[in-house]
Design a protein around this motif. Structure first.
Motif, PDB file in Angstrom:
ATOM      1  N   LEU A 178      -4.528   7.923   1.601  1.00 29.79           N
ATOM      2  CA  LEU A 178      -3.379   7.474   0.811  1.00 29.79           C
ATOM      3  C   LEU A 178      -3.693   6.166   0.100  1.00 29.79           C
ATOM      4  O   LEU A 178      -3.390   6.013  -1.092  1.00 29.79           O
ATOM      5  CB  LEU A 178      -2.163   7.308   1.721  1.00 29.79           C
ATOM      6  N   LEU A 179      -4.309   5.238   0.821  1.00 25.84           N
ATOM      7  CA  LEU A 179      -4.674   3.958   0.216  1.00 25.84           C
ATOM      8  C   LEU A 179      -5.659   4.149  -0.927  1.00 25.84           C
ATOM      9  O   LEU A 179      -5.531   3.517  -1.987  1.00 25.84           O
ATOM     10  CB  LEU A 179      -5.265   3.036   1.279  1.00 25.84           C
ATOM     11  N   GLY A 180      -6.637   5.033  -0.722  1.00 32.49           N
ATOM     12  CA  GLY A 180      -7.607   5.299  -1.775  1.00 32.49           C
ATOM     13  C   GLY A 180      -6.968   5.873  -3.033  1.00 32.49           C
ATOM     14  O   GLY A 180      -7.313   5.486  -4.157  1.00 32.49           O
ATOM     15  N   LEU A 181      -6.007   6.797  -2.842  1.00 32.82           N
ATOM     16  CA  LEU A 181      -5.313   7.369  -3.993  1.00 32.82           C
ATOM     17  C   LEU A 181      -4.486   6.322  -4.729  1.00 32.82           C
ATOM     18  O   LEU A 181      -4.429   6.309  -5.961  1.00 32.82           O
ATOM     19  CB  LEU A 181      -4.412   8.522  -3.544  1.00 32.82           C
ATOM     20  N   LEU A 182      -3.850   5.431  -3.962  1.00 34.53           N
ATOM     21  CA  LEU A 182      -3.041   4.380  -4.590  1.00 34.53           C
ATOM     22  C   LEU A 182      -3.919   3.389  -5.360  1.00 34.53           C
ATOM     23  O   LEU A 182      -3.535   2.937  -6.447  1.00 34.53           O
ATOM     24  CB  LEU A 182      -2.213   3.653  -3.526  1.00 34.53           C
ATOM     25  N   ILE A 183      -5.077   3.061  -4.795  1.00 31.77           N
ATOM     26  CA  ILE A 183      -5.997   2.165  -5.507  1.00 31.77           C
ATOM     27  C   ILE A 183      -6.506   2.844  -6.775  1.00 31.77           C
ATOM     28  O   ILE A 183      -6.579   2.230  -7.849  1.00 31.77           O
ATOM     29  CB  ILE A 183      -7.165   1.766  -4.583  1.00 31.77           C
ATOM     30  N   TYR A 184      -6.877   4.116  -6.650  1.00 32.96           N
ATOM     31  CA  TYR A 184      -7.333   4.878  -7.818  1.00 32.96           C
ATOM     32  C   TYR A 184      -6.230   4.935  -8.867  1.00 32.96           C
ATOM     33  O   TYR A 184      -6.479   4.783 -10.068  1.00 32.96           O
ATOM     34  CB  TYR A 184      -7.741   6.278  -7.362  1.00 32.96           C
ATOM     35  N   TRP A 185      -4.986   5.142  -8.410  1.00 31.28           N
ATOM     36  CA  TRP A 185      -3.840   5.206  -9.324  1.00 31.28           C
ATOM     37  C   TRP A 185      -3.660   3.878 -10.062  1.00 31.28           C
ATOM     38  O   TRP A 185      -3.361   3.870 -11.266  1.00 31.28           O
ATOM     39  CB  TRP A 185      -2.581   5.549  -8.533  1.00 31.28           C
ATOM     40  N   SER A 186      -3.844   2.771  -9.365  1.00 28.98           N
ATOM     41  CA  SER A 186      -3.636   1.457  -9.985  1.00 28.98           C
ATOM     42  C   SER A 186      -4.669   1.149 -11.061  1.00 28.98           C
ATOM     43  O   SER A 186      -4.424   0.327 -11.949  1.00 28.98           O
ATOM     44  CB  SER A 186      -3.662   0.363  -8.908  1.00 28.98           C
ATOM     45  N   GLN A 187      -5.839   1.828 -10.989  1.00 34.33           N
ATOM     46  CA  GLN A 187      -6.905   1.567 -11.950  1.00 34.33           C
ATOM     47  C   GLN A 187      -7.105   2.700 -12.953  1.00 34.33           C
ATOM     48  O   GLN A 187      -7.965   2.602 -13.826  1.00 34.33           O
ATOM     49  CB  GLN A 187      -8.241   1.350 -11.200  1.00 34.33           C
TER      50      GLN A 187
END
Length: 328
Positions: A16-25
């Motif tokens: 989930l954290l990885g997807l959110l970081i990817y989403w932010s960039q």
């Protein structure tokens, strides 16, 4: 077992954290990838519920996925219903149809179950392929998304819609996690391990199998309504058995019967497909080699390898501490 469960929760949190970081960039293309991952994660978790836990491998699961998408389009495009009402109706109707189908297919087991679900799936594919009212083989466009502007969220924005799908996938994961921790979930695990023993104990095995099939179909229908809103277009290919096969590959790749493995496999397969296709036109060949290596490794998919690595590391740590104490 508790340690393994805690590790899987950590993997889910990191995913989930990885997807959110990817989403932010991410840019527009990145948002599309995230939306695809989230939608397939929901679909894969629904299939893992019956294949990985209840021991019913279905090659017709995509038919329920596509049915949800087409029912949503029927309600909103053809009948003009509001998207929220159409989404709820399509999801519930898919769940009800899954209940009817499940009451039939659970009469057989093993290869016969696989074949009958495949046959029913192909019947659905042919129906929508020939149905001109719903676009036939040309598909159907003009689909609307949920209107959440009342709470300040514009789902027509790719970034907002991608984040919305991440949240929905996370909620589905948590709900299924709670379900599997309940007595009902324990029975599903027992169905996978030894259904005859449960039958000997007097449990209504077919009723549990049918209810699990219906619940998985309801979640698949929800995923179908979301994919229709993602692409704003649907076609009969959503119902094809190859889509079922692709989702089955996802849960095998990630880890069968682990729930988080289904989401992990969806993310891995979607990312591999997009990244490898940018590098080589033979991306399918290299993806196949990767899948073969994972399966022949003797672990339960990617998650199985991660658990094996974590166990090795956690076993060595106490030994190093004991060696340090002895030296002191």
């Amino acid at each position: 077992m508790a340690t393994k469960g805690a590790f899987r929760h950590c993997v889910a949190g990191l995913l989930l954290l990885g997807l959110l970081i990817y989403w932010s960039q991410a840019d527009y293309f990145g948002y599309e990838i995230i939306a695809e991952i989230a939608t397939f994660a929901i679909l894969a978790m629904s299939l893992d519920l019956i294949a990985g836990y209840a021991g019913m491998v279905s090659l017709g699961h995509a038919a329920l996925f596509g049915l949800g998408a087409y029912l949503y389009a029927l309600c909103t495009v053809i009948w003009g219903w509001p998207p929220a009402l159409g989404m709820a109706a399509a999801t519930l109707a898919t769940g009800f149809i899954s209940l009817l189908v499940g009451s039939v297919v659970t009469r057989v087991h093993g290869i016969f179950f696989i074949m009958i679900t495949l046959a029913i799936g192909e019947m659905g594919y042919e129906f929508f392929f020939k149905n001109r009212t719903l676009g036939g083989d040309d598909g159907l466009a003009g689909i609307d998304r949920l209107d959440l502007t009342g709470i300040g969220v514009d789902l027509m924005e790719p970034s907002s819609f991608a984040l919305f799908l991440i949240v929905v996938a996370a909620v589905i994961y948590l709900l299924l996690l709670r379900l599997l921790a309940s007595p009902y979930g324990k029975v599903l695990v027992g169905l996978h391990d030894n259904p005859n023993r449960l039958r000997a104990l007097g449990l209504p095995v077919r009723s549990y199998q049918t209810s699990a099939f219906a619940l998985a179909g309801l979640i698949a229908g929800l995923a179908g309504t979301l994919t229709a809103q993602h692409t704003l277009f649907i076609s009969p290919n959503l119902l094809h058995w190859t889509t079922s096969g692709e989702v089955l590959v996802m849960i095998i790749l990630g880890g069968l019967g682990t729930l988080v493995g289904a989401a992990l496999g969806a993310a891995g397969l979607v990312l591999l497909r997009h990244e490898l296709s940018d590098i080589t036109q033979y991306w399918g060949f290299w993806m196949g080699l990767f899948l073969i290596a994972i399966v022949l490794g003797g672990k339960n998919g990617i998650l199985g390898w991660l658990e094996w690595g974590w166990e090795r590391v956690s076993r060595r740590a106490p030994k190093k501490e004991e060696a340090g104490d002895a030296a002191g």
